[in-house]
Design an enzyme around this catalytic site. Structure first.
Site: not given
Length: 676
Positions: A436-437, A440, A512
Site C-alpha cells: 500500500h505504501e 503511494h 485516502d
C-alpha cells in the site's frame, strides 16, 4: 477565598473562649477546693483526725470541712474539703447527730457550724442572660453577614472579569517573529498611546478597534501581549466567553462595567480574545431576539461606537472565524482595521525557531534554515511545540544538547504522533501495508506534480499502521489543476497496488478515498476545473454552522446541477484511477523492490527510496543503527495502513490485528488553496 475558612475558625474560637471564661468565673471558687465523693469519705477523715470542724450551709446542700482552726474560723471563704448532698431534713439531722458524736469522742473540736447560703455574684446572676445574648448575637451576625455576602456576590456577578496586565513575564515585539508587517501595524498603536499629540496635530485619530484574524496558532494573542508590554498603559484582557452567562443581561452588564473601568484609566487597551464567542451574527441562532449572546453583542456595539465617545480606548480582538461575526461589529468606526495574521513563510519560521530556542542548549549542527524548510505549513505554536518535543527527546536520550536529528525526529512526531513499535501485525497485514505504501511512493515518483518522497514507513503511528511523507521543495500560494489530479493519483496508489499485487481491496484506503473525493468535489464546485461544468461556483457555504440559517437557506443550484456535479466528480476519479493503474503496471518491478525493502527495514528514507528507483542495492542493516528521521515534515499525503481481514485462504485471516485502522493527517491540500 482563602480568608473565609480562617475567619470562621476565629469566630468559633472567640465564642468558645467567652463561654469558657464565664464558666471559669462561676466554678473558680469550687475548683480551688478538694471535693470528696461522699459523706463516708468525710467521716473517714474525721476518724483519722484530719478534720478540725465541719460547717453546713443553711439550706443544707453542701458540707464544708476544715483541717485547722484558722480555716474553720474563716470557713465561709477558706476550707479544705466539701461534699455535696441532698439537703433534706432527715439528712441534716443525721449529719448533726454524727457531728455531735464525733465531738463527744474528741475527734472533732467543733461539732457543727451553720453558715448562711452565700449570695451569687452579679456575674453569676447575669451569666444565663449573657450566654443567651452572646449566642443570639452570633446568630444574627452570621445571618446578616451571609446576606451581605450574597448581595455582594449578586452585585459582582455583573462586574467584568477582565484581568489587568500586571507587567510580569513581559512580552515585547522582540519576542514576536515571522510577522513583521503585523508588528508595524501594532507599533502604530503603541506610538499613539505614548505620544497622542503627534497624531492629533495631524488631524489623525487612532483606530478604535483592531481585529486580528488568522488561523489558530499564528500568534494573535502573542501580538496582543507584545502591545501590552510595549505600550506601558493599562491593559485589560478578557475572552468572549467571559461575557456570556445563563442569565439574560449579565453579559451586557459586564460589557458596560469593562468600558467603565477602561474610561477611568484611559488611555488604555481592551483585548477580547476569541471574540466570535460573543460576536456571532445576530438572528442566525435559535435563541430569538432575547438571546443572551445578542444582548451582549448589542451592548458591545454601543460601547464601541454609540452616542457616548470612548476617547482613548483601543479595542483589540482576535478570532479565527471572522466569517461568522456580525457585520455591524466589523464596520468602520468599531473595528476600523482587520489585521490578517497569516501562516509564516520560510524566513518567518526561521526567526520563530530562533526565538523559541533562545533558552535551549543547541548542538553546533543545528541549522535553523534547514528546519524552516522542513516545517512548511507549521504555525508559530507548532514550532514552539516542535522545539519542546526535541528537548524532551534529547533528555530522554541523556544528551547534553539538542541535535539536528532530535529536531527532525520531533517533526515527524508532531505530524504523525509517536511510533508504536510494540504493536505487532500479522505477516499478511505487514505485506498488505508495505505494498500500500509502496504504491503511494511509486506513483508520487512517477508524476511531476507530486512532491518528493521524504520517508516511507510501515511502523504504526497514532492509529496509522504506515505512512508516506512527501516534502514540497517550495511553498505554494496556489495549486494548479494538474497538481490536484496528480495528488488524486497518488492517493489512489495504495488501493491500486493492493489490487494489482494481492488481488485484494482493503479498508485501509478509506482515508485516502475520503481525501481524494473532497479534492475532486472542490475541483468541480469551487475551482471551476471541470470542463462539463465550467467556471461556476457551486460550493455553497461550507463553513456555515448556524442551525437557524440552515433552516431558511436554499440550495444555490437545482437537482439537475447536483446530478451533473456528482457525475463530474465520478469522471475525474475514474480517469485518475485508470491512470494510476497504468503507472503501477509500468513500474511493477519498482513496486516490488520498494515493498520488499519496507518488509525488511520497516522504514526507508528519501535517499534510500531514490536509490531503489535507480536499481541500486541498499546497504545492509546495521544493528543498533539510529533510525533516520524524515527529511521533510510536510505530510501532503499520509496514507493509511491496511489492517483489515485477509482472504479466507490466508492462515492469518482471524488475527485480531487485521482491522481497519486509519486517521487523517495534515496535508497542504487538505484545505482549499488561497489565491492572491
Amino acid at each position: 477565598m482563602k480568608k473565609k475558612p480562617l475567619a470562621k475558625i476565629i469566630y468559633v474560637v472567640v465564642i468558645v473562649a467567652v463561654l469558657g471564661l464565664m464558666f471559669f468565673m462561676v466554678t473558680k471558687g469550687m475548683e480551688d477546693k478538694k471535693k470528696l465523693g461522699s459523706k463516708e469519705e468525710l467521716y473517714q477523715k474525721i476518724e483519722a483526725g484530719e478534720i478540725y470542724g465541719i460547717a453546713l450551709y443553711s439550706n443544707g446542700d453542701v458540707i464544708l470541712a476544715a483541717k485547722n482552726k484558722t480555716n474553720f474560723d474563716s470557713i465561709d471563704t477558706t476550707f479544705d474539703y466539701y461534699v455535696r448532698f441532698s439537703g433534706t431534713d432527715d439528712a441534716i439531722a443525721e449529719i448533726e447527730a454524727t457531728a455531735n458524736t464525733y465531738k463527744e469522742s474528741g475527734k472533732l473540736k467543733v461539732s457543727l457550724k451553720f453558715l448562711p447560703k452565700p449570695e451569687p455574684s452579679f456575674i453569676e446572676q447575669m451569666l444565663p442572660y449573657l450566654v443567651m445574648l452572646a449566642i443570639g448575637g452570633f446568630i444574627i451576625f452570621f445571618f446578616f453577614r451571609q446576606m451581605n455576602s450574597a448581595n455582594n456576590k449578586a452585585a459582582q456577578f455583573g462586574r467584568a472579569t477582565a484581568k489587568p496586565y500586571d507587567g510580569k513575564n513581559k512580552v515585547t515585539f522582540a519576542d514576536v517573529a515571522g510577522a513583521e508587517e503585523e508588528k508595524e501595524e501594532m507599533q502604530e498603536l503603541v506610538e499613539f498611546l505614548k505620544d497622542p499629540k503627534r497624531f492629533s496635530d495631524m488631524g489623525a485619530r487612532v483606530p478604535k478597534g483592531v481585529l486580528m484574524v488568522g488561523p489558530p496558532g499564528t500568534g494573535k494573542t502573542l501580538l496582543a501581549k507584545a502591545v501590552a508590554g510595549e505600550a506601558g498603559v493599562p491593559f485589560f484582557s478578557i475572552t468572549g466567553s467571559d461575557f456570556v452567562e445563563l442569565y439574560v443581561g449579565i453579559g451586557a452588564s459586564r460589557v458596560r462595567d469593562l468600558f467603565a473601568q477602561a474610561k477611568r484609566l484611559a488611555p488604555c487597551i481592551i483585548f477580547i480574545d476569541e471574540i466570535d464567542a460573543v460576536g456571532r451574527h445576530r438572528g442566525a441562532g435559535m435563541g430569538g431576539g432575547h438571546d443572551e449572546r445578542e444582548q451582549t453583542l448589542n451592548q458591545l456595539l454601543v460601547e464601541m461606537d454609540g452616542f457616548e465617545v470612548n476617547s482613548g480606548i483601543i479595542v483589540l480582538a482576535a478570532t479565527n472565524r471572522v466569517d461568522i461575526l456580525d457585520p455591524a461589529l466589523l464596520r468602520s468606526g468599531r473595528f476600523d482595521r482587520q489585521l490578517h495574521v497569516l501562516m509564516p513563510d520560510v524566513k518567518g519560521r526561521e526567526e520563530i525557531f530562533k526565538v523559541h530556542t533562545r533558552n535551549k542548549k543547541l548542538a553546533p549542527d543545528v541549522n535553523a534554515a534547514e528546519i524552516a524548510q522542513l516545517t512548511i505549513g507549521f504555525t508559530g505554536a507548532d514550532i514552539e511545540n516542535l522545539v519542546n518535543e526535541a528537548a524532551l527527546l534529547a533528555v530522554r536520550s541523556n544528551k547534553k544538547q539538542i541535535s539536528q536529528q532530535d529536531i527532525k525526529d520531533s517533526i515527524t512526531k508532531v505530524i504523525l504522533g509517536p511510533e508504536k513499535k510494540s504493536h505487532k501485525y500479522s505477516e499478511y497485514s505487514r505485506k498488505l501495508t508495505a505494498y500500500h505504501e509502496a504504491g503511494h511512493a511509486v506513483v508520487a515518483f512517477s508524476l511531476e506534480g507530486c512532491d518528493d518522497v521524504s520517508e516511507i514507513s510501515i511502523i504504526s503511528r497514532a492509529g496509522a499502521g504506515g505512512y508516506t511523507l512527501t516534502r514540497p521543495e517550495n511553498e505554494r500560494d496556489y495549486v494548479g489543476k494538474q497538481h490536484l489530479l496528480d495528488d488524486i493519483c497518488m492517493s489512489l496508489g495504495g488501493r491500486v497496488a493492493e489490487e494489482l499485487v494481492l488481488n485484494e481491496i482493503s479498508s485501509g484506503a478509506s482515508a485516502d478515498i475520503r481525501h481524494l473525493t473532497k479534492l475532486a468535489h472542490s475541483m468541480v464546485t469551487k475551482y471551476g476545473m471541470a470542463d462539463e461544468i465550467g467556471p461556476i461556483y457551486l460550493g455553497g457555504d461550507d463553513n456555515e454552522i448556524f442551525l437557524g440559517r440552515d433552516f431558511a437557506s436554499q440550495k444555490s443550484f437545482s437537482d439537475q446541477w447536483a446530478a451533473r456535479i456528482d457525475q463530474a466528480v465520478h469522471d475525474i476519479i475514474n480517469a485518475q484511477l485508470e491512470r494510476t493503474r497504468a503507472i503501477l503496471k509500468e513500474n511493477l518491478e519498482l513496486l516490488h523492490r520498494v515493498a520488499d525493502a519496507l518488509l525488511e527495514r520497516e522504514k526507508i528514507s528519501g535517499e534510500e527510496f531514490l536509490a531503489l528507483t535507480r536499481g541500486e542495492e541498499l546497504p545492509p542493516i546495521v544493528e543498533d543503527k539510529q533510525e533516520s528521521a524524515p527529511e521533510g515534515a510536510e505530510c501532503e499525503e499520509a496514507s493509511r495502513d491496511v489492517q483489515n481481514e485477509a482472504p479466507a485462504q490466508e492462515p492469518d485471516a482471524k488475527d485480531e490485528d487485521n482491522k481497519e485502522n486509519g486517521s487523517d493527517k495534515y496535508s497542504i491540500n487538505d484545505q482549499p488553496p488561497q489565491f492572491f
